[in-house]
Design an enzyme around this catalytic site. Sequence first.
Site, short mmCIF file in Angstrom:
data_model
loop_
_atom_site.label_atom_id
_atom_site.label_comp_id
_atom_site.label_asym_id
_atom_site.label_seq_id
_atom_site.Cartn_x
_atom_site.Cartn_y
_atom_site.Cartn_z
N ASP A 7 0.87 -1.17 0.00
CA ASP A 7 0.00 0.00 0.00
C ASP A 7 0.92 1.23 0.00
O ASP A 7 2.10 1.13 0.33
CB ASP A 7 -0.88 -0.04 1.25
CG ASP A 7 -1.73 1.20 1.40
OD1 ASP A 7 -2.28 1.68 0.39
OD2 ASP A 7 -1.85 1.71 2.54
N ASP A 9 -0.04 5.05 0.93
CA ASP A 9 -0.22 6.02 2.02
C ASP A 9 -0.28 5.31 3.37
O ASP A 9 -1.10 4.41 3.57
CB ASP A 9 -1.49 6.84 1.80
CG ASP A 9 -1.47 7.57 0.45
OD1 ASP A 9 -0.37 7.92 -0.02
OD2 ASP A 9 -2.55 7.79 -0.12
N ASP A 15 0.50 9.37 5.72
CA ASP A 15 -0.87 9.60 5.24
C ASP A 15 -1.34 10.96 5.74
O ASP A 15 -0.73 11.54 6.64
CB ASP A 15 -1.79 8.49 5.76
CG ASP A 15 -3.03 8.33 4.89
OD1 ASP A 15 -3.19 9.09 3.91
OD2 ASP A 15 -3.85 7.44 5.19
N ASN A 51 -5.42 2.85 -3.31
CA ASN A 51 -6.70 3.51 -3.58
C ASN A 51 -6.44 5.01 -3.72
O ASN A 51 -5.86 5.61 -2.81
CB ASN A 51 -7.67 3.33 -2.40
CG ASN A 51 -8.29 1.94 -2.33
OD1 ASN A 51 -8.10 1.11 -3.21
ND2 ASN A 51 -9.05 1.70 -1.27
N ARG A 100 -11.16 -1.05 -6.11
CA ARG A 100 -10.95 -0.35 -4.84
C ARG A 100 -10.88 -1.36 -3.69
O ARG A 100 -11.78 -2.16 -3.48
CB ARG A 100 -12.10 0.64 -4.61
CG ARG A 100 -11.95 1.43 -3.31
CD ARG A 100 -13.04 2.50 -3.17
NE ARG A 100 -13.09 3.02 -1.81
CZ ARG A 100 -12.28 3.96 -1.33
NH1 ARG A 100 -11.35 4.50 -2.10
NH2 ARG A 100 -12.39 4.37 -0.07
N ASP A 126 -1.62 -0.63 5.96
CA ASP A 126 -1.87 -0.05 7.30
C ASP A 126 -3.36 -0.03 7.62
O ASP A 126 -3.74 0.32 8.73
CB ASP A 126 -1.30 1.37 7.39
CG ASP A 126 -2.04 2.36 6.50
OD1 ASP A 126 -2.25 2.04 5.31
OD2 ASP A 126 -2.44 3.43 6.99
N ARG A 129 -8.75 -2.61 5.09
CA ARG A 129 -9.16 -2.93 3.71
C ARG A 129 -8.00 -3.45 2.87
O ARG A 129 -8.21 -4.22 1.93
CB ARG A 129 -9.80 -1.71 3.05
CG ARG A 129 -8.87 -0.54 2.88
CD ARG A 129 -9.64 0.67 2.40
NE ARG A 129 -8.75 1.82 2.27
CZ ARG A 129 -9.17 3.07 2.23
NH1 ARG A 129 -10.46 3.35 2.33
NH2 ARG A 129 -8.31 4.06 2.09
#
Length: 178
Positions: A7, A9, A15, A51, A100, A126, A129
């Site tokens: 991932d 961010d 983030d 995402n 997504r 993190d 999802r």
Amino acid sequence: MKLLILDRDGVINEDRPDFIKSPDEWIPIPGSLEAIGELTRAGWTIVVATNQSCIGRGIIDIAMLNNIHAKMHRAVVNAGGHIDAIFFCPHAPDAGCECRKPAPGMVLDIARRFRVDIEDCMMVGDSIRDLQSIVAAGGKPILVRTGNGRKSEASADLPPDTWVFDDLAAVCDALLAN
Ligand SMILES: [Mg+2]
Ligand SMILES: [Zn+2]
């Protein structure tokens, strides 16, 4: 092939609640670039799956996303690393797309593109999802405590076989120790 999905961010860069909207707002998490450098030199293929609903929401356009990713690529190269590909979902949450996260679409696309078995793939995220997307695809979830990670670690939705580390540097140490 040793393929690690990251991932973006909260894993590679800090983030922020109002989205990363420019290269200036893209700030690496301490140790993350060096970790990607070490993994690259150890023969790992590194792919980002992120995402970016800020595009579907009309907050930034693809050109700006490319500018942000150009900064990320340069920073990783300066640390001796390489990101092999960036997969992103540009859609707003209500678009009902299959890419997504927590949907597994991006992870499945990555496995197809790189011709790897998804059971052999791990994803570092993190947020719950992220973990749900790799679990749904059949791969291994890894949580870091940066970004939303501490909240995710305490969540009842944490997948039971998730590995948990303080940050990407600690994930790198563990992978290279094996
Ligand atoms: Mg994240
Ligand atoms: Zn999408």
